[in-house]
Write a protein that holds these residues in place. Structure first.
Motif, PDB file in Angstrom:
ATOM      1  N   ASP A 150     -34.354   3.430  -3.034  1.00 31.66           N
ATOM      2  CA  ASP A 150     -34.132   4.306  -1.891  1.00 31.66           C
ATOM      3  C   ASP A 150     -35.134   5.456  -1.866  1.00 31.66           C
ATOM      4  O   ASP A 150     -35.816   5.724  -2.856  1.00 31.66           O
ATOM      5  CB  ASP A 150     -32.710   4.881  -1.945  1.00 31.66           C
ATOM      6  N   PRO A 151     -35.213   6.179  -0.743  1.00 31.04           N
ATOM      7  CA  PRO A 151     -36.042   7.387  -0.719  1.00 31.04           C
ATOM      8  C   PRO A 151     -35.519   8.412  -1.717  1.00 31.04           C
ATOM      9  O   PRO A 151     -34.366   8.351  -2.147  1.00 31.04           O
ATOM     10  CB  PRO A 151     -35.886   7.886   0.726  1.00 31.04           C
ATOM     11  N   LEU A 152     -36.367   9.348  -2.099  1.00 27.32           N
ATOM     12  CA  LEU A 152     -35.964  10.410  -3.010  1.00 27.32           C
ATOM     13  C   LEU A 152     -35.297  11.530  -2.219  1.00 27.32           C
ATOM     14  O   LEU A 152     -35.916  12.144  -1.354  1.00 27.32           O
ATOM     15  CB  LEU A 152     -37.180  10.960  -3.762  1.00 27.32           C
ATOM     16  N   HIS A 153     -34.020  11.783  -2.506  1.00 25.98           N
ATOM     17  CA  HIS A 153     -33.308  12.912  -1.918  1.00 25.98           C
ATOM     18  C   HIS A 153     -33.161  13.983  -2.986  1.00 25.98           C
ATOM     19  O   HIS A 153     -32.782  13.690  -4.110  1.00 25.98           O
ATOM     20  CB  HIS A 153     -31.934  12.481  -1.410  1.00 25.98           C
ATOM     21  N   VAL A 154     -33.454  15.217  -2.628  1.00 28.43           N
ATOM     22  CA  VAL A 154     -33.309  16.309  -3.581  1.00 28.43           C
ATOM     23  C   VAL A 154     -32.274  17.286  -3.013  1.00 28.43           C
ATOM     24  O   VAL A 154     -32.607  18.364  -2.517  1.00 28.43           O
ATOM     25  CB  VAL A 154     -34.651  17.012  -3.844  1.00 28.43           C
ATOM     26  N   ARG A 155     -31.012  16.843  -3.057  1.00 30.24           N
ATOM     27  CA  ARG A 155     -29.926  17.683  -2.562  1.00 30.24           C
ATOM     28  C   ARG A 155     -29.140  18.297  -3.710  1.00 30.24           C
ATOM     29  O   ARG A 155     -28.860  19.483  -3.728  1.00 30.24           O
ATOM     30  CB  ARG A 155     -28.999  16.846  -1.674  1.00 30.24           C
ATOM     31  N   ARG A 156     -28.788  17.457  -4.674  1.00 32.40           N
ATOM     32  CA  ARG A 156     -28.026  17.916  -5.838  1.00 32.40           C
ATOM     33  C   ARG A 156     -28.860  17.675  -7.096  1.00 32.40           C
ATOM     34  O   ARG A 156     -29.224  16.538  -7.392  1.00 32.40           O
ATOM     35  CB  ARG A 156     -26.695  17.168  -5.925  1.00 32.40           C
ATOM     36  N   VAL A 157     -29.139  18.743  -7.812  1.00 32.04           N
ATOM     37  CA  VAL A 157     -30.014  18.666  -8.979  1.00 32.04           C
ATOM     38  C   VAL A 157     -29.284  19.203 -10.209  1.00 32.04           C
ATOM     39  O   VAL A 157     -28.653  20.258 -10.144  1.00 32.04           O
ATOM     40  CB  VAL A 157     -31.316  19.469  -8.764  1.00 32.04           C
ATOM     41  N   VAL A 158     -29.387  18.476 -11.307  1.00 33.39           N
ATOM     42  CA  VAL A 158     -28.876  18.936 -12.596  1.00 33.39           C
ATOM     43  C   VAL A 158     -30.068  19.360 -13.444  1.00 33.39           C
ATOM     44  O   VAL A 158     -30.999  18.573 -13.659  1.00 33.39           O
ATOM     45  CB  VAL A 158     -28.079  17.832 -13.319  1.00 33.39           C
ATOM     46  N   VAL A 159     -30.038  20.602 -13.902  1.00 35.81           N
ATOM     47  CA  VAL A 159     -31.081  21.134 -14.774  1.00 35.81           C
ATOM     48  C   VAL A 159     -30.495  21.273 -16.172  1.00 35.81           C
ATOM     49  O   VAL A 159     -29.538  22.026 -16.376  1.00 35.81           O
ATOM     50  CB  VAL A 159     -31.597  22.496 -14.274  1.00 35.81           C
ATOM     51  N   ALA A 160     -31.046  20.552 -17.137  1.00 29.45           N
ATOM     52  CA  ALA A 160     -30.559  20.604 -18.512  1.00 29.45           C
ATOM     53  C   ALA A 160     -31.339  21.658 -19.285  1.00 29.45           C
ATOM     54  O   ALA A 160     -32.569  21.645 -19.299  1.00 29.45           O
ATOM     55  CB  ALA A 160     -30.709  19.236 -19.176  1.00 29.45           C
ATOM     56  N   TRP A 161     -30.602  22.566 -19.941  1.00 23.67           N
ATOM     57  CA  TRP A 161     -31.240  23.619 -20.734  1.00 23.67           C
ATOM     58  C   TRP A 161     -30.684  23.593 -22.142  1.00 23.67           C
ATOM     59  O   TRP A 161     -29.460  23.522 -22.340  1.00 23.67           O
ATOM     60  CB  TRP A 161     -30.993  24.985 -20.108  1.00 23.67           C
ATOM     61  N   ASP A 162     -31.571  23.641 -23.141  1.00 26.22           N
ATOM     62  CA  ASP A 162     -31.119  23.625 -24.534  1.00 26.22           C
ATOM     63  C   ASP A 162     -31.757  24.731 -25.359  1.00 26.22           C
ATOM     64  O   ASP A 162     -31.729  24.700 -26.587  1.00 26.22           O
ATOM     65  CB  ASP A 162     -31.419  22.265 -25.179  1.00 26.22           C
ATOM     66  N   GLY A 163     -32.342  25.706 -24.678  1.00 31.33           N
ATOM     67  CA  GLY A 163     -32.974  26.808 -25.376  1.00 31.33           C
ATOM     68  C   GLY A 163     -34.405  26.545 -25.773  1.00 31.33           C
ATOM     69  O   GLY A 163     -35.073  27.436 -26.310  1.00 31.33           O
ATOM     70  N   SER A 164     -34.919  25.352 -25.501  1.00 27.83           N
ATOM     71  CA  SER A 164     -36.277  25.005 -25.923  1.00 27.83           C
ATOM     72  C   SER A 164     -37.316  25.448 -24.897  1.00 27.83           C
ATOM     73  O   SER A 164     -37.021  25.639 -23.711  1.00 27.83           O
ATOM     74  CB  SER A 164     -36.397  23.497 -26.145  1.00 27.83           C
ATOM     75  N   ARG A 165     -38.543  25.583 -25.370  1.00 31.73           N
ATOM     76  CA  ARG A 165     -39.662  25.881 -24.477  1.00 31.73           C
ATOM     77  C   ARG A 165     -39.824  24.782 -23.437  1.00 31.73           C
ATOM     78  O   ARG A 165     -40.132  25.044 -22.272  1.00 31.73           O
ATOM     79  CB  ARG A 165     -40.943  26.015 -25.319  1.00 31.73           C
ATOM     80  N   GLU A 166     -39.620  23.536 -23.874  1.00 37.91           N
ATOM     81  CA  GLU A 166     -39.804  22.391 -22.967  1.00 37.91           C
ATOM     82  C   GLU A 166     -38.827  22.445 -21.800  1.00 37.91           C
ATOM     83  O   GLU A 166     -39.185  22.113 -20.662  1.00 37.91           O
ATOM     84  CB  GLU A 166     -39.649  21.089 -23.741  1.00 37.91           C
ATOM     85  N   SER A 167     -37.576  22.826 -22.060  1.00 40.05           N
ATOM     86  CA  SER A 167     -36.586  22.855 -20.973  1.00 40.05           C
ATOM     87  C   SER A 167     -36.908  23.954 -19.960  1.00 40.05           C
ATOM     88  O   SER A 167     -36.714  23.775 -18.757  1.00 40.05           O
ATOM     89  CB  SER A 167     -35.174  23.031 -21.536  1.00 40.05           C
ATOM     90  N   VAL A 168     -37.416  25.089 -20.431  1.00 44.88           N
ATOM     91  CA  VAL A 168     -37.808  26.167 -19.514  1.00 44.88           C
ATOM     92  C   VAL A 168     -39.053  25.767 -18.732  1.00 44.88           C
ATOM     93  O   VAL A 168     -39.175  26.056 -17.534  1.00 44.88           O
ATOM     94  CB  VAL A 168     -38.041  27.479 -20.286  1.00 44.88           C
TER      95      VAL A 168
END
Length: 277
Positions: A150-168
């Motif tokens: 399907d097309p890419l819809h960007v309506r609901r996004v989950v951002v995972a954060w674990d304190g790492s530089r990579e997640s920021v």
């Protein structure tokens, strides 16, 4: 911060068409220049090198590999023209991926790639190539599941954060997409119910996102699951269209030996994932 130049990896897999359409739609949405790159795959290089060594046709093998890439680039050019894109180019590169993808991605804001399909014979090599790319790419990588048509819809996004530089880093790189979302959920997982040490940082990140024009809901979750599984469950429960996460916050050898969030998502993603290392 916006997306002005996008790079999409072209290949001969069945998922290539859907991935290309997603990249074209993103380019149109952000009025961005789109580059389609057809590199020679590592698996193809190995196969042709073996055949060439047996038959002595090294030059012919190299020509055949480049010819395949040129065909993919030409198809991409025609698709972009027919889609009415304002700015695009198609490139065939005789160097194998992932090196050439990482090099070309330096001149783009986002690299669009496909999740390796485990049903294809070159799956293990494709997965290794993708891991190498994630570790070396200076730009974020948007991974499209091989089952995603399907097309890419960007309506609901989950951002995972674990304190790492990579997640920021991933959160920052995803800002152009997060600003267009209607629901953004910033999630952290912990095993100890009594450990609330991450909550002040989560509140600060929520405020930082607000300064960037992104209203986010914060969830500090207690789970007995591996974080990768908890992340997939959260994406399902929240009806997420996109997951944003850091890639390989731990050494890759540790992820391979003991498992990890990055490997779980690479193998089991159910929605597109934006990763940054």
């Amino acid at each position: 911060m916006t997306l002005r130049s996008l790079l999409v990896a072209l290949d001969a897999t069945p998922a290539n068409t859907a991935r290309t359409r997603i990249a074209q739609a993103l380019a149109q949405a952000f009025d961005a220049h789109l580059i389609g790159l057809a590199p020679v795959t590592s698996q193809a290089v190995q196969s042709f090198q073996t055949a060439a060594a047996m038959d002595g046709y090294v030059a012919g093998a190299a020509t055949a590999l480049l010819g395949r890439a040129e065909d993919l680039a030409q198809q991409f050019h025609l698709q972009c023209r027919d889609a009415g894109l304002a700015s695009f180019e198609a490139v065939a590169d005789r160097e194998p991926s992932p090196d050439t993808l990482a090099r070309h991605a330096q001149a783009a804001d986002l690299l669009v790639m496909g999740q390796p399909d485990p049903s294809l014979p070159n799956y293990r090599q494709a997965l290794k190539d993708l891991e190498d790319l994630l570790l070396t790419s200076a730009r974020p990588v948007l991974l499209i599941p091989y089952t995603h048509l399907d097309p890419l819809h960007v309506r609901r996004v989950v951002v995972a954060w674990d304190g790492s530089r990579e997640s920021v880093r991933a959160m920052t790189d995803a800002l152009p997409l997060l600003r267009r979302a209607t629901h953004v959920t910033l999630v952290h997982w912990r095993a100890d119910p009594a450990d609330v040490s991450a909550q002040p940082a989560l509140a600060s990140l929520r405020q930082w996102l607000a300064f960037q024009g992104v209203e986010a809901t914060v969830r500090d979750e207690v789970t007995a699951l591996a974080v990768g599984d908890a992340l997939l469950n959260a994406a399902s429960d929240l009806g997420a269209d996109l997951i944003v996460m850091g890639a390989y916050g731990h050494a890759r050898w540790a992820e391979r030996l003991f498992g990890g969030v990055s490997r779980t998502l690479l193998q089991s993603m159910t929605v597109p994932v934006l990763m940054a290392h």
